[in-house]
Write a protein that holds these residues in place. Structure first.
Motif, PDB file in Angstrom:
ATOM      1  N   PRO A   1      -7.164  -7.170   0.718  1.00 36.15           N
ATOM      2  CA  PRO A   1      -5.852  -7.279   1.391  1.00 36.15           C
ATOM      3  C   PRO A   1      -5.419  -8.730   1.620  1.00 36.15           C
ATOM      4  CG  PRO A   1      -7.264  -5.698   2.541  1.00 36.15           C
ATOM      5  CD  PRO A   1      -8.103  -6.315   1.476  1.00 36.15           C
TER       6      PRO A   1
ATOM      7  N   LYS B   1      -1.739 -10.514   1.010  1.00 34.71           N
ATOM      8  CA  LYS B   1      -0.978 -11.146   2.112  1.00 34.71           C
ATOM      9  C   LYS B   1      -0.898 -12.664   1.958  1.00 34.71           C
ATOM     10  CE  LYS B   1      -3.084  -9.270   5.636  1.00 34.71           C
ATOM     11  NZ  LYS B   1      -3.279  -9.295   7.065  1.00 34.71           N
TER      12      LYS B   1
ATOM     13  N   GLU C   1       1.902   0.991  -5.634  1.00 35.08           N
ATOM     14  CA  GLU C   1       1.150   1.995  -4.856  1.00 35.08           C
ATOM     15  C   GLU C   1      -0.303   1.525  -4.640  1.00 35.08           C
ATOM     16  OE1 GLU C   1       0.112   6.500  -5.595  1.00 35.08           O
ATOM     17  OE2 GLU C   1       2.183   6.066  -6.209  1.00 35.08           O
TER      18      GLU C   1
ATOM     19  N   ASN D   1      -0.361  -1.158  -2.077  1.00 36.74           N
ATOM     20  CA  ASN D   1      -0.130  -0.561  -0.759  1.00 36.74           C
ATOM     21  C   ASN D   1      -1.410   0.105  -0.234  1.00 36.74           C
ATOM     22  OD1 ASN D   1       1.761   0.021   1.336  1.00 36.74           O
ATOM     23  ND2 ASN D   1       1.520   2.180   0.733  1.00 36.74           N
ATOM     24  N   ASN D   2      -2.105   0.815  -1.112  1.00 34.54           N
ATOM     25  CA  ASN D   2      -3.368   1.456  -0.705  1.00 34.54           C
ATOM     26  C   ASN D   2      -4.396   0.420  -0.261  1.00 34.54           C
ATOM     27  OD1 ASN D   2      -2.332   3.950  -1.322  1.00 34.54           O
ATOM     28  ND2 ASN D   2      -3.246   4.038  -3.367  1.00 34.54           N
TER      29      ASN D   2
ATOM     30  N   SER E   1      -3.707  -2.643   0.918  1.00 31.67           N
ATOM     31  CA  SER E   1      -3.254  -3.248   2.188  1.00 31.67           C
ATOM     32  C   SER E   1      -3.602  -2.363   3.376  1.00 31.67           C
ATOM     33  CB  SER E   1      -1.745  -3.458   2.184  1.00 31.67           C
ATOM     34  OG  SER E   1      -1.406  -4.278   1.116  1.00 31.67           O
ATOM     35  N   GLU E   2      -3.530  -1.052   3.143  1.00 29.28           N
ATOM     36  CA  GLU E   2      -3.810  -0.123   4.252  1.00 29.28           C
ATOM     37  C   GLU E   2      -5.268   0.355   4.248  1.00 29.28           C
ATOM     38  OE1 GLU E   2      -0.975   3.053   4.181  1.00 29.28           O
ATOM     39  OE2 GLU E   2       0.730   1.663   4.305  1.00 29.28           O
ATOM     40  N   VAL E   3      -6.068  -0.211   3.365  1.00 26.55           N
ATOM     41  CA  VAL E   3      -7.471   0.221   3.193  1.00 26.55           C
ATOM     42  C   VAL E   3      -7.537   1.757   3.121  1.00 26.55           C
ATOM     43  CG1 VAL E   3      -9.876  -0.255   3.875  1.00 26.55           C
ATOM     44  CG2 VAL E   3      -8.083  -1.779   4.626  1.00 26.55           C
ATOM     45  N   LYS E   4      -6.668   2.307   2.256  1.00 27.03           N
ATOM     46  CA  LYS E   4      -6.558   3.764   2.150  1.00 27.03           C
ATOM     47  C   LYS E   4      -7.448   4.260   1.014  1.00 27.03           C
ATOM     48  CE  LYS E   4      -2.464   6.416   1.684  1.00 27.03           C
ATOM     49  NZ  LYS E   4      -1.013   6.227   1.682  1.00 27.03           N
TER      50      LYS E   4
ATOM     51  N   PHE F   1     -11.067  -4.193   6.223  1.00 26.64           N
ATOM     52  CA  PHE F   1      -9.851  -5.018   6.208  1.00 26.64           C
ATOM     53  C   PHE F   1     -10.127  -6.483   6.564  1.00 26.64           C
ATOM     54  CE2 PHE F   1      -6.029  -6.791   8.125  1.00 26.64           C
ATOM     55  CZ  PHE F   1      -5.085  -6.484   7.154  1.00 26.64           C
TER      56      PHE F   1
END
Ligand code: ATP
Length: 360
Positions: free
Chosen positions: A185, A189, A223, A226-227, A229-232, A257
């Motif tokens: 991430p 950023k 996508e 985004n995953n 960044s959100e640690v999804k 993160f």
């Protein structure tokens, strides 16, 4: 500053077959004329303008060389010699002839976690050595993890130090280069980076190695990013049904993160998945295996994407060359301007290429 020998590589080395291709050149097997020993020569076109992307920037080559000259470890490729001509540099590297780790694994019918750990340990030992010297790789991905030889228990060799950095204390380093699937991430950023960025990539690589799935892969790069960044991500029972709890714990302690909260390479080497303390832990590793069906699928797709990117890149470079020639016949001043536009364009293309390298 690195000492590049002026002149022709071919005066000293006989050129052999192409081993691989990068964005700005190719890597070829070479034979040293004076000794008969084999090496790998990494040829790279160097661009003259700093903004240019006709080739790699001179500064970047200098950085790659400076980093390689600091490193001497059995799990890291070594640099033997350097050459420079008007347009090109050549790095003479140790020949790594065992192919990529992931290809080696994909050829197997089954693989126990203990065998995967044999390779992970070597990757971590190489990283631990680099990180102790405050050097980060910043481009860890399956393509850059190779094997010394084609033998049953080969040695790992980390390659491609093109994005590697020595992180001097008191100086911040930021970058947004890398491949979406493997970047942490803080890269997205554009925050200061540390060696912990490599540890995130190790988490992703371990996840893929065990499950054959990429933890953050989305349908598009946006996508995926985004995953990340959100640690999804999930450690679902399906793909991980044959995975030990210790391995899952190992991944969970890397895909974190906050860079400071991730395990370091040294801590990884002491994690019970890598270094079991009890008999029970040892036993669990021997009974767990990697998801070979998914892994083979992942690897086939990865190779297909790599060849597709290469074709796209060649086509793009050819069309740029044709436009350049047409411009040269028109007006010299215009040509200068066009070349700037092209440079910016290529810069974007290069970033996109890096990006495409990781997307589905
Ligand atoms: P990119 O632009 O994609 O980052 P690059 O120009 O930095 O690539 P490398 O990634 O270092 O080039 O090398 C390209 C390919 O050449 C590798 O994927 C690998 O297949 C092969 N290769 C690189 N170094 C060696 C080596 N020392 N021995 C054998 N093959 C190598």
């Amino acid at each position: 500053m690195a000492l590049f020998k002026p002149g022709n590589v071919e005066d000293f080395y006989e050129l052999g077959d192409v081993l691989g291709k990068g964005h700005f050149g190719q890597v070829r097997r070479v034979c040293e004329r004076s000794t008969g020993l084999y090496y790998a020569a990494k040829f790279q076109k160097v661009c003259k303008s700093t903004r240019g992307l006709h080739g790699v920037e001179r500064d970047q080559v200098e950085r790659e060389v400076a980093v390689l000259q600091l490193l001497s470890h059995p799990n890291i490729v070594t640099l033997k010699d350097l050459f420079e001509s008007r347009e090109e540099v050549a790095l003479i590297l140790e020949l790594v002839s065992g192919g990529e780790l992931f290809d080696f694994i994909a050829e197997k019918d089954e693989l126990l976690e203990t065998e995967a750990i044999f390779f992970m340990t070597q990757i971590l030992q190489g990283l631990s050595y680099m990180h102790q010297q405050n050097i980060a790789h910043f481009d860890l991905k399956p393509e850059n993890i190779m094997l010394s030889e084609k033998v049953s228990r080969p040695n790992i060799k980390l390659i491609d130090f093109g994005l590697a950095q020595r992180l001097d204390s008191g100086q911040e380093y930021r970058s947004n280069s890398g491949t979406p699937q493997y970047i942490p991430p803080e890269v997205i950023k554009y925050e200061p980076l540390t060696t912990a960025a490599d540890m995130w990539s190790i988490g992703v690589i371990t996840y893929i190695l065990l499950s054959g799935l990429s933890p953050f892969q989305g349908d598009t790069d946006a996508e995926t990013l985004n995953n990340v960044s959100e640690v999804k991500y999930e450690l679902g029972e399906g793909p991980f049904r044959t995975t030990s709890d210790m391995a899952k714990d190992f991944i969970q302690k890397l895909l974190v993160f906050c860079p400071g909260d991730r395990m370091t390479a040294d801590e990884c080497l002491l994690h019970p998945w890598i270094k079991p303390i009890t008999r029970k832990q040892m036993h669990k590793r021997n009974r767990s295996s990697i998801n070979m069906k998914n892994f083979k699928k992942f690897n086939a797709k990865r190779k297909w994407k790599m060849s597709l990117n290469m074709v796209w890149m060649c086509t793009r470079l050819l069309s740029l060359q044709q436009r350049r020639r047409a411009g040269a016949e028109a007006d010299p001043l215009q040509r200068e301007c066009d070349s700037d536009v092209e440079d910016a364009q290529r810069s974007q293309n290069s970033a996109v290429l890096k990006t495409l390298g990781g997307s589905d």
